[in-house]
Write a protein that holds these residues in place. Structure first.
Motif, PDB file in Angstrom:
ATOM      1  N   GLU A 176       0.843  -1.189   0.000  1.00  0.00           N
ATOM      2  CA  GLU A 176       0.000   0.000   0.000  1.00  0.00           C
ATOM      3  C   GLU A 176       0.880   1.241   0.000  1.00  0.00           C
ATOM      4  O   GLU A 176       1.816   1.348   0.796  1.00  0.00           O
ATOM      5  CB  GLU A 176      -0.866   0.019   1.275  1.00  0.00           C
ATOM      6  CG  GLU A 176      -1.925  -1.052   1.328  1.00  0.00           C
ATOM      7  CD  GLU A 176      -3.065  -0.780   0.343  1.00  0.00           C
ATOM      8  OE1 GLU A 176      -3.344   0.423   0.089  1.00  0.00           O
ATOM      9  OE2 GLU A 176      -3.634  -1.755  -0.171  1.00  0.00           O
ATOM     10  N   GLY A 212      -1.850   6.667  -1.416  1.00  0.00           N
ATOM     11  CA  GLY A 212      -2.935   5.950  -2.070  1.00  0.00           C
ATOM     12  C   GLY A 212      -2.415   5.111  -3.212  1.00  0.00           C
ATOM     13  O   GLY A 212      -1.453   5.473  -3.878  1.00  0.00           O
ATOM     14  N   SER A 250      -3.185   3.222  -9.128  1.00  0.00           N
ATOM     15  CA  SER A 250      -3.908   4.113  -8.225  1.00  0.00           C
ATOM     16  C   SER A 250      -5.173   4.583  -8.928  1.00  0.00           C
ATOM     17  O   SER A 250      -5.180   4.797 -10.131  1.00  0.00           O
ATOM     18  CB  SER A 250      -3.035   5.308  -7.853  1.00  0.00           C
ATOM     19  OG  SER A 250      -3.839   6.330  -7.320  1.00  0.00           O
ATOM     20  N   GLU A 298      -6.838   7.429  -8.209  1.00  0.00           N
ATOM     21  CA  GLU A 298      -6.891   8.876  -8.414  1.00  0.00           C
ATOM     22  C   GLU A 298      -5.750   9.411  -9.261  1.00  0.00           C
ATOM     23  O   GLU A 298      -5.720  10.577  -9.598  1.00  0.00           O
ATOM     24  CB  GLU A 298      -6.866   9.615  -7.061  1.00  0.00           C
ATOM     25  CG  GLU A 298      -8.043   9.282  -6.159  1.00  0.00           C
ATOM     26  CD  GLU A 298      -7.687   8.222  -5.143  1.00  0.00           C
ATOM     27  OE1 GLU A 298      -6.630   8.361  -4.502  1.00  0.00           O
ATOM     28  OE2 GLU A 298      -8.441   7.226  -5.010  1.00  0.00           O
TER      29      GLU A 298
END
Lengths: 326, 384
Positions: B120, B124, B139, B141
């Protein structure tokens, strides 16, 4: 002019000057001052032969006098003056030295060096000489043990800095300790008192080869009959070595021992490179360099103390040489 | 003779083994220096020189410049590439060698994840690094700023001459090498002639005071060099030589003189008397005897002394420190190493090793090619 070129010119000038001096002075002596002809030919030849040795010796005596004999006196005189060199203070520098703890440590270490290094190097050398004596690959082994002789004290110190490094991945000593489960690396050069022995070992490492080469030649010169007789009488290898061989090369052992002793009194490079005299490892030659360029009075006083340490062995050496001459 | 009368020494094995142990013990430190000098400096820090042939586990950091490289796909924003191919690291993994053994995203724990795991990211998204170095960041975003990827890789051993390049260019060993040569050659050549004439006089000429002179030479042989430093430096300063090459040549000439005379005289005394006497009878002068007979016959002793003096001058630190100026223009190698490099490069083991090896290469060469003369000279000096 680049230094290297200057060097070449110096060699040329120096060698030419030497040859010219010897040739010309002999020529003048034989042709001009005492010509080997005329009514006094015989007397002149004799006279020329009285003078000639001094012609041969003059440059060497001059150099020896200026660079070695004069400094003994010059240093002593300088050591009686203060730092600026103008005020006579008698033994003041010596008194100050003996009152300073740094000097006493250096003196103690130097005496340790004098006791340990010549003894250990001679012992290792004797061991190596005896063991390699009749080995088929003995000469290769000797060559390897002799090799550190060629390495500068500075180079040797760097080599051993690697071995002593305070790090599991660089220092061999710590690596070995790591194998046996040591948790933290130690700096052997900072262990009070014992660090001296680690530094001494560098010198022993260098000098063992020297001792070995000379002692091995001496071992070969032992008359075979004595060894044969001892074996016939049932002497074992150890008995043979300690009771038959060693006594016969005792003279050489002493020569090796004293030679290394003199060297130990000169060498400041090792201490200077390994610890810089920190952690109580100074010896007199390195201690002297603390004052060099700063306080000539102190520096010469330390140098003269070194001279005093050498003196007994020097006298013994000269006596030995005179006995051989007769 | 140890095995006389059929008694083959039972110690033979022990002898062979102990000599082997001694030789290994004596060689290992030098070997370590030589090996270290050709290793990569990062690998020196990572494993001991005795592990040189074995691949090294090393930790690297790569910055993945995410915003430019990301591509929008069905799975979100994706950055792909190979950490082993990053330009500044690529020289470690030439030809597809090397493998990632662990990776992480925080410098405090670069080995947090095993290859293939999914990590992780703090900003993000997830990161996966495979054993072959290929990575994939995903990701939803998109990545706003570059991401640090840390990985540990098994690196093949790297042998390099970089350390030598560095010491010879940046650290001035090239200049120092030439300076050492400049000091050593004249300081070896000049004393020989002076000493040879004196040694001949002491060996083969009869005159009053000969014994005293020989004793004096033996005595001066052991005068500690330290005594000479202050008075002679002052003398050099007074007569205008100061700290210079001329000064150090003169100093070495003086300091080498007793040994030169001693070795040469010991050798010359041993030359056959008949040759010299018959030359005398035939009317040769001492000068002719010396140049035509003694000098050529004394070659082994001359060579021995020359080797000694050369090694001594080359390796000297003390005289160079005192009689040469301290600037880099005339610094010799020993001074450069002891005074500058150990201070400024103290922890840089590869550089130190390379510098040391540059300084001991010539003496070692001289030693191994001319060892015969060296040994003979040693013996002439101390064994009767």
């Amino acid at each position: 002019m680049t230094p290297l070129l200057q060097g070449m010119v110096t060699i040329l000038v120096g060698v030419t000057a030497c040859v010219a001096y010897f040739w010309l002075s002999n020529w003048v002596l034989d042709r001009v001052i005492f010509p080997a002809r005329g009514p006094n030919a015989g007397r002149n030849i004799n006279r020329a032969n009285l003078v000639r040795p001094w012609l041969f010796l003059f440059p060497a005596i001059f150099v020896l006098g200026l660079y070695l004999a004069y400094p003994v006196v010059g240093s002593f005189v300088r050591s009686l003056f203060d730092r600026s060199g103008t005020e006579f203070i008698g033994l003041g520098n010596y008194i100050d030295l003996f009152n300073s703890s740094g000097f006493r440590v250096a003196l103690r270490n130097n005496i340790l060096w004098l006791l340990v290094v010549p003894a250990a190097a001679t012992a290792f050398g004797l061991l190596a000489a005896q063991l390699t004596d009749r080995l088929s690959w003995g000469n290769i082994a000797k060559s390897m043990i002799f090799m550190p002789m060629a390495i500068s004290f500075v180079g040797a110190s760097l080599i051993w800095r690697f071995v002593y490094a305070n790090n599991f991945d660089i220092g061999l000593i710590n690596a070995v300790r790591g194998v046996f489960g040591a948790e933290r690396a130690i700096d052997v050069l900072q262990i009070p008192f014992w660090n001296n022995f680690f530094i001494m070992f560098i010198m022993i490492w260098i000098q063992t080869g020297f001792a070995m080469v000379i002692l091995s030649a001496a071992l070969r010169n032992i008359p075979e009959e004595t060894i044969e007789a001892a074996i016939m009488d049932g002497a074992g290898p150890f008995r043979l070595f300690f009771s038959v061989k060693v006594p016969q090369i005792m003279g050489t052992i002493v020569v090796v021992w004293t030679t290394i002793t003199f060297l130990v009194l000169k060498v400041f490079d090792i201490v200077y490179t390994v610890t810089g005299g920190n952690f109580g490892t100074h010896i007199l030659p390195s201690y002297m360099m603390n004052f060099m360029f700063r306080d000539d009075g102190r520096a010469t006083a330390v140098a003269f103390v070194i001279m005093l340490l050498v003196l007994p062995v020097m006298v013994w050496n000269i006596r030995q040489a005179r006995r051989e001459l007769r | 003779m140890d095995n006389i009368a059929g008694r083959k020494s039972g110690l033979s094995w022990a002898v062979n083994l102990s000599v082997l142990a001694l030789v290994v013990l004596w060689l290992i430190p030098t070997l370590g220096l030589l090996v270290s000098s050709v290793r990569d400096r990062d690998q020196i820090a990572a494993t001991g020189w005795w592990m040189t042939p074995v691949p090294v586990e090393m930790t690297f950091r790569v910055r993945v410049a995410a915003p430019d490289e990301q591509q929008e796909t069905d799975a979100g924003f994706v950055v792909e590439g190979n950490v082993l191919e990053e330009p500044s690291r690529a020289h470690w993994f030439e030809g597809g060698r090397g493998a990632v053994t662990a990776f992480g995203t925080r410098s405090v724990d670069p080995t947090e994840f095993a290859p293939g795991d999914s990590a992780e990211l703090r900003g993000g998204g997830t990161l996966t690094v495979a054993a072959d170095g290929s990575f994939r960041m995903v990701s939803d975003e998109g990545f706003g700023r570059p991401v640090n990827v840390l990985f540990q890789a098994r690196v093949p051993p790297r042998i390099t001459t970089e350390n030598y390049d560095t010491v010879l260019t940046a650290d001035g060993m090239d200049r120092a090498f030439m300076n050492t040569l400049t000091v050593a050659i004249p300081a070896t050549v000049i004393p020989i002639l002076i000493a040879a004439f004196a040694a001949y006089a002491l060996a083969w000429m009869d005159f009053v005071g000969r014994g005293v002179l020989i004793a004096a030479v033996v005595g001066l042989l052991v005068v500690p060099l330290q005594l000479a430093l202050v008075p002679l430096l002052n003398l050099h300063n007074q007569i205008g030589i100061g700290q210079s090459f001329m000064g150090i040549w003169l100093a070495h000439t003086g300091f080498g003189m007793p040994l030169a005379i001693y070795i040469l005289r010991n050798y010359m005394v041993g030359l056959p008397r008949d040759i010299i006497e018959s030359a005398r009878v035939d009317g040769a002068t001492d000068f002719q005897i010396f140049t035509r007979i003694i000098l050529p016959l004394s070659f082994p002793a001359l060579a021995a002394f020359a080797i000694f003096q050369f090694l001594w001058v080359w390796n000297d630190l003390l005289v160079a420190k005192v009689f040469l100026p301290s600037g880099s223009a005339s610094q010799v190698m020993t001074v450069l190493i002891a005074d500058d490099l150990i201070g400024s490069r103290g922890g840089d083991w590869g550089i130190l090793a390379a510098a040391a090896f540059v300084s001991i290469a010539v003496p070692l060469l001289v030693f191994f090619t001319l060892q015969r003369y060296l040994v003979r000279g040693l013996l002439a000096g101390s064994v009767k």
